[in-house]
Scaffold this active site. Structure first.
Site, mmCIF file in Angstrom:
data_model
loop_
_atom_site.group_PDB
_atom_site.id
_atom_site.type_symbol
_atom_site.label_atom_id
_atom_site.label_comp_id
_atom_site.label_asym_id
_atom_site.label_seq_id
_atom_site.Cartn_x
_atom_site.Cartn_y
_atom_site.Cartn_z
ATOM 1 N N LYS A 133 0.826 -1.211 0.000
ATOM 2 C CA LYS A 133 0.000 0.000 0.000
ATOM 3 C C LYS A 133 0.856 1.255 0.000
ATOM 4 O O LYS A 133 0.516 2.240 -0.642
ATOM 5 C CB LYS A 133 -0.936 0.024 1.218
ATOM 6 C CG LYS A 133 -2.121 -0.918 1.107
ATOM 7 C CD LYS A 133 -3.126 -0.600 2.194
ATOM 8 C CE LYS A 133 -4.179 -1.683 2.342
ATOM 9 N NZ LYS A 133 -5.015 -1.477 3.551
ATOM 10 N N LYS A 216 -9.437 -11.843 -9.400
ATOM 11 C CA LYS A 216 -10.541 -11.929 -8.446
ATOM 12 C C LYS A 216 -11.412 -10.679 -8.519
ATOM 13 O O LYS A 216 -10.920 -9.588 -8.801
ATOM 14 C CB LYS A 216 -9.989 -12.042 -7.016
ATOM 15 C CG LYS A 216 -9.780 -13.483 -6.599
ATOM 16 C CD LYS A 216 -9.143 -13.589 -5.232
ATOM 17 C CE LYS A 216 -10.087 -13.198 -4.107
ATOM 18 N NZ LYS A 216 -9.502 -13.475 -2.782
ATOM 19 N N LYS A 219 -12.794 -4.467 -5.545
ATOM 20 C CA LYS A 219 -13.301 -3.100 -5.736
ATOM 21 C C LYS A 219 -12.297 -2.227 -6.474
ATOM 22 O O LYS A 219 -12.636 -1.176 -6.985
ATOM 23 C CB LYS A 219 -13.730 -2.480 -4.410
ATOM 24 C CG LYS A 219 -12.595 -2.228 -3.451
ATOM 25 C CD LYS A 219 -13.118 -1.646 -2.162
ATOM 26 C CE LYS A 219 -11.976 -1.587 -1.151
ATOM 27 N NZ LYS A 219 -12.346 -1.894 0.204
#
Ligand code: TRP
Length: 353
Positions: A133, A216, A219
């Site tokens: 991240k 997969k 979002k």
């Protein structure tokens, strides 16, 4: 004599509170999107709904975690309520489980501080999710909050003395850290925390992106058409499924290697309808993709439609929704404050008078 008199009611009380015989369970979800998608629903939420029967469940909407990356305040408020509404609509029963918002229980931030102080800097630096991240954000814009994210998560868990923590595979390392911190605290300050067990949800339902069926459903998908959202209206769901990527060979069978798009549609159908993949293959033998897509869309709409409608109903009465969350927070605070008081005492803080 006085002691005996005191002990009996206390013993009785603790027996009574354990009479349900249920172990505690905790899990958390981020309020970072305006809608959950089908992968969240079939991969995690369905399990949470079934686990609330066997466990004394605490489900926390982690708004403190959400602000480790920039959030628009108005959107965060809306998404927090929408997340709660969707969980209730999908079957989390706010009477049986404690469904609550993390910032309503100050003990999360308070325990996180204590745990920050027994976590090594190097230990925290090894968290792979932080590395990913922060790389994406750029190390200058990654916040210190993002760095200590897993320690706040450990606090979420340890406050509730849970036996089971249902999470996805991506949370395994955070659970390991949580267990290390629990053990370290217990060794240094005396037995305080139950050792939590990661309950890694098996990928029974493989749900992939409709536009990019080897990734997969997530979002962060490139193309919004790849996701079916729980809050989508029927015609949107129909359109998304009808435009799902397939292939040029026209046979309908499960072959993840060569036919990921078709396999994904069959898998979505099967995990909602319960019909076996073999039976679906037999039934669709010789049919065209249009027929398959039409039926998959119907199956999805039948499952998602009532959840969306119920969630919208809940959203139309935010006061009632906030009341449900308030009673969840009250249940949570009872347990959390008890653990925090023990921790504060063990580390040597004097009691406030
Ligand atoms: N990090 C988790 C996720 O992204 C969310 C989370 C926060 C959580 N606190 C938790 C999950 C405690 C389980 C237990 O999915």
């Amino acid at each position: 004599m006085t002691l005996a008199l005191l002990t009996i009611p206390l013993l009785l009380l603790s027996t009574l509170s354990n009479m349900t015989g249920k172990a505690n369970l905790l899990s958390g979800m981020q309020p970072s999107a305006s809608s959950l998608h089908l992968g969240n629903y079939l991969g995690a939420l369905v399990n949470w709904v079934s686990m609330q029967r066997d466990f004394n469940a605490f489900y926390v909407i982690v708004d403190l975690h959400a602000i480790t990356v920039p959030q628009d305040p108005q959107e965060l408020r809306t998404n927090t309520r929408r997340t709660a509404a969707q969980y209730i609509a999908a079957g989390i029963n706010p009477q049986d489980s404690a469904l609550f918002v993390q910032s309503h229980v100050p003990a999360h931030a308070e325990l996180a501080w204590v745990l920050n102080c027994i976590t090594g800097f190097g230990e925290a630096s090894r968290m792979t999710q932080f590395k990913d991240k922060s790389q994406k954000a750029g190390s200058d814009s990654a916040s210190v909050g993002l760095f200590t994210y897993p320690i706040l998560q450990a606090a979420d868990i340890l406050l509730y003395q849970p036996k089971a923590v249902p999470v996805g595979e991506d949370q395994r390392q955070h659970l390991e850290l949580t267990r290390d911190l629990a053990e370290r605290f217990n060794t240094r300050f005396g037995q305080t925390f139950t050792m939590p067990e990661a309950h890694v949800l098996k990928e029974t339902a493989k749900i992939y992106d409709l536009q990019n069926p080897t990734a997969k459903m997530s979002k962060s998908a490139q193309d919004p058409k790849g996701l079916v959202n729980l809050m989508d209206d029927d015609s949107t769901i129909m359109k998304k499924i009808k435009s799902a990527v397939t292939d040029t060979d026209s046979s309908i069978r499960v072959d993840w290697e060569n036919k990921p798009g078709v396999s994904n549609l069959l898998s979505i159908h099967s995990s909602i309808s319960g019909e076996s993949l073999v039976s679906l293959e037999e039934r669709f033998a010789g049919a065209g993709y249009g027929v398959l897509k039409g039926e998959v869309a119907d199956v999805v709409i039948n499952a998602v439609g009532p959840i969306r409608d119920r969630a919208n109903d809940l959203m139309s009465d935010p006061t009632e929704l906030d009341n449900l969350l308030a009673s969840g927070a009250e249940k949570a605070r009872k347990v959390a404050e008890d653990t925090l008081a023990k921790v504060y005492d063990r580390v040597g803080f004097i009691k406030a008078n």
